[in-house]
Design a protein around this motif. Structure first.
Motif, short mmCIF file in Angstrom:
data_model
loop_
_atom_site.label_atom_id
_atom_site.label_comp_id
_atom_site.label_asym_id
_atom_site.label_seq_id
_atom_site.Cartn_x
_atom_site.Cartn_y
_atom_site.Cartn_z
N THR A 1 0.86 -1.19 0.00
CA THR A 1 0.00 0.00 0.00
C THR A 1 0.89 1.23 0.00
OG1 THR A 1 -1.72 -1.18 1.24
CG2 THR A 1 -1.84 1.23 1.21
N LEU A 2 0.72 2.08 -1.01
CA LEU A 2 1.59 3.24 -1.14
C LEU A 2 1.27 4.32 -0.11
CD1 LEU A 2 1.90 3.79 -5.00
CD2 LEU A 2 3.23 2.31 -3.48
N THR A 3 2.30 4.99 0.33
CA THR A 3 2.13 6.18 1.16
C THR A 3 1.83 7.37 0.24
OG1 THR A 3 4.47 6.76 1.06
CG2 THR A 3 3.77 5.25 2.82
N PRO A 4 1.27 8.46 0.77
CA PRO A 4 1.03 9.64 -0.08
C PRO A 4 2.27 10.12 -0.82
CG PRO A 4 -0.19 9.85 1.97
CD PRO A 4 0.66 8.63 2.12
N PRO A 5 3.45 10.22 -0.17
CA PRO A 5 4.64 10.65 -0.92
C PRO A 5 5.00 9.67 -2.05
CG PRO A 5 5.01 10.90 1.44
CD PRO A 5 3.75 10.12 1.28
N GLU A 6 4.83 8.38 -1.82
CA GLU A 6 5.15 7.40 -2.87
C GLU A 6 4.19 7.54 -4.05
OE1 GLU A 6 7.03 3.81 -0.09
OE2 GLU A 6 4.88 3.87 -0.51
N ARG A 7 2.92 7.73 -3.78
CA ARG A 7 1.95 7.92 -4.86
C ARG A 7 2.22 9.21 -5.62
NH1 ARG A 7 -2.74 5.56 -6.25
NH2 ARG A 7 -2.67 4.22 -4.40
N GLU A 8 2.59 10.24 -4.90
CA GLU A 8 2.90 11.52 -5.54
C GLU A 8 4.11 11.37 -6.45
OE1 GLU A 8 4.05 16.14 -4.30
OE2 GLU A 8 3.47 14.68 -2.77
N PHE A 9 5.09 10.59 -6.01
CA PHE A 9 6.27 10.35 -6.84
C PHE A 9 5.89 9.68 -8.15
CE2 PHE A 9 9.13 6.87 -8.08
CZ PHE A 9 10.18 7.60 -8.62
N VAL A 10 5.01 8.68 -8.08
CA VAL A 10 4.62 7.95 -9.29
C VAL A 10 3.86 8.87 -10.24
CG1 VAL A 10 3.26 6.03 -10.20
CG2 VAL A 10 4.59 5.73 -8.10
N THR A 11 2.88 9.59 -9.74
CA THR A 11 2.09 10.46 -10.62
C THR A 11 2.92 11.59 -11.22
OG1 THR A 11 1.37 11.74 -8.70
CG2 THR A 11 -0.06 9.94 -9.42
N SER A 12 3.97 12.00 -10.52
CA SER A 12 4.82 13.09 -11.03
C SER A 12 5.62 12.67 -12.26
CB SER A 12 5.77 13.57 -9.93
OG SER A 12 6.75 12.58 -9.63
N LEU A 13 5.72 11.39 -12.50
CA LEU A 13 6.47 10.91 -13.66
C LEU A 13 5.81 11.34 -14.97
CD1 LEU A 13 7.28 7.26 -12.50
CD2 LEU A 13 8.83 9.23 -12.49
N ALA A 14 4.53 11.65 -14.92
CA ALA A 14 3.80 12.00 -16.14
C ALA A 14 4.14 13.39 -16.65
CB ALA A 14 2.29 11.90 -15.89
N ALA A 15 4.84 14.18 -15.87
CA ALA A 15 5.17 15.55 -16.28
C ALA A 15 5.94 15.54 -17.60
CB ALA A 15 6.01 16.23 -15.19
N GLY A 16 5.41 16.28 -18.58
CA GLY A 16 6.06 16.35 -19.89
C GLY A 16 5.68 15.23 -20.82
N HIS A 17 4.78 14.34 -20.40
CA HIS A 17 4.37 13.22 -21.24
C HIS A 17 2.84 13.19 -21.35
CE1 HIS A 17 8.38 11.35 -21.18
NE2 HIS A 17 8.42 11.70 -19.89
N LYS A 18 2.36 12.81 -22.52
CA LYS A 18 0.92 12.65 -22.71
C LYS A 18 0.55 11.20 -22.38
CE LYS A 18 0.44 16.20 -26.29
NZ LYS A 18 0.02 16.47 -27.69
N VAL A 19 0.54 10.91 -21.11
CA VAL A 19 0.26 9.55 -20.67
C VAL A 19 -0.54 9.59 -19.37
CG1 VAL A 19 2.40 9.38 -19.33
CG2 VAL A 19 1.31 7.29 -20.18
N ARG A 20 -1.39 8.63 -19.22
CA ARG A 20 -2.16 8.47 -17.99
C ARG A 20 -1.44 7.46 -17.11
NH1 ARG A 20 -8.25 5.81 -17.83
NH2 ARG A 20 -8.40 5.61 -15.57
N ILE A 21 -1.29 7.79 -15.83
CA ILE A 21 -0.57 6.91 -14.90
C ILE A 21 -1.52 6.38 -13.83
CG2 ILE A 21 1.20 6.83 -13.10
CD1 ILE A 21 2.93 8.59 -14.73
#
Length: 257
Positions: free
Chosen positions: A97-117
């Motif tokens: 189960t991800l912590t809020p910081p871990e989930r934020e890290f994953v979703t931040s990977l989408a920056a600059g990309h046209k992709v849904r995470i």
């Protein structure tokens, strides 16, 4: 599912089965063998011109910044390689189960990309297995079988079907034959619609101790009135009286089986 005990290999197999079960009806699902390099793809799901990529990471303790620093780098590298295939969705699968910081890290990977995470973490996986309970039962049974092999108890799970059932029954029969005659079970199993009554000699002066059995049917036509019905019920539930050749000994009733 005890995710901490199954290991990386079985984790991958379970996720592959879940993805197939989820998307097979509407898309083409391909599990990629990464021995020659997976190009950032563990599972590829193709919907027409759209591609969904799954990245599996067996990180039981997540990927916090204070520990396992190499895990975040590994996720970034996998994501970068996956972007070369221009997916419309990228899904990270982890058994925790991800912590809020871990989930934020994953979703931040989408920056600059046209992709849904998206993230499939433990709650999501547990929910999918609850929906497809047959998959969970299959993998748990296989897991129990592997454990049983360690203790030489493969047949205890009847994995070989009718042959294992037959072998188990025969083995139990041999064990039963070695019991004391006074506690030995009846030679024939209890059949539906019958009750087995046990009668025993109660005194050594009558000769060697012995046990006999009688099967009484319980499927006779029902009596016409309530009184006879009660008598019939009592008759089925009652036990047979032990017969003894010693005239001075009282009859002893032995409970029916």
């Amino acid at each position: 599912m005890k995710w901490k005990q199954i290991g990386q290999r079985k984790f991958d197999r379970i996720i592959e089965a879940l993805v197939h079960r989820t998307y097979d009806a509407t898309a083409r699902v391909e599990a990629v063998n990464g021995r020659g390099g997976d190009g950032g793809i563990d599972i590829k799901v193709t919907h027409g011109s759209k591609v969904r990529i799954f990245q599996l990471k067996y990180y039981l303790d997540g990927f916090p910044t204070t520990a396992y620093k190499g895990r975040r780098d590994s996720i970034k590298q996998s994501f970068a390689r996956a972007m070369e295939h221009q997916p419309w969705e990228w899904i990270l699968v982890v058994p925790c189960t991800l912590t809020p910081p871990e989930r934020e890290f994953v979703t931040s990977l989408a920056a600059g990309h046209k992709v849904r995470i998206e993230v499939w973490n433990r709650p999501k996986l547990d929910g999918l297995l609850a929906t497809h309970a047959d998959l969970e039962a299959y993998f748990i049974r296989k897991q129990l079988f592997e454990a049983a092999k360690v203790y030489g108890q493969e047949r205890a799970l009847l994995m070989d079907g009718a042959r294992d059932v037959s072998a188990r029954v025969a083995a139990l029969g041999r064990q039963a034959d070695g019991l004391d005659a006074r506690s030995r079970p009846p030679p024939a199993g209890r059949r539906p619609g019958c009750t087995i009554e046990k009668t025993a000699r109660a005194h050594s002066s009558c000769g060697p101790a012995s046990t006999s059995y009688r099967t009484r049917s319980t499927t006779a036509s029902p009596p016409r009135d309530g009184h006879r019905r009660m008598q019939s019920h009592r008759g089925v539930r009652s036990s047979a009286s032990a017969r003894c050749c010693c005239p001075n000994l009282p009859r002893r009733r032995v409970a029916a089986w």
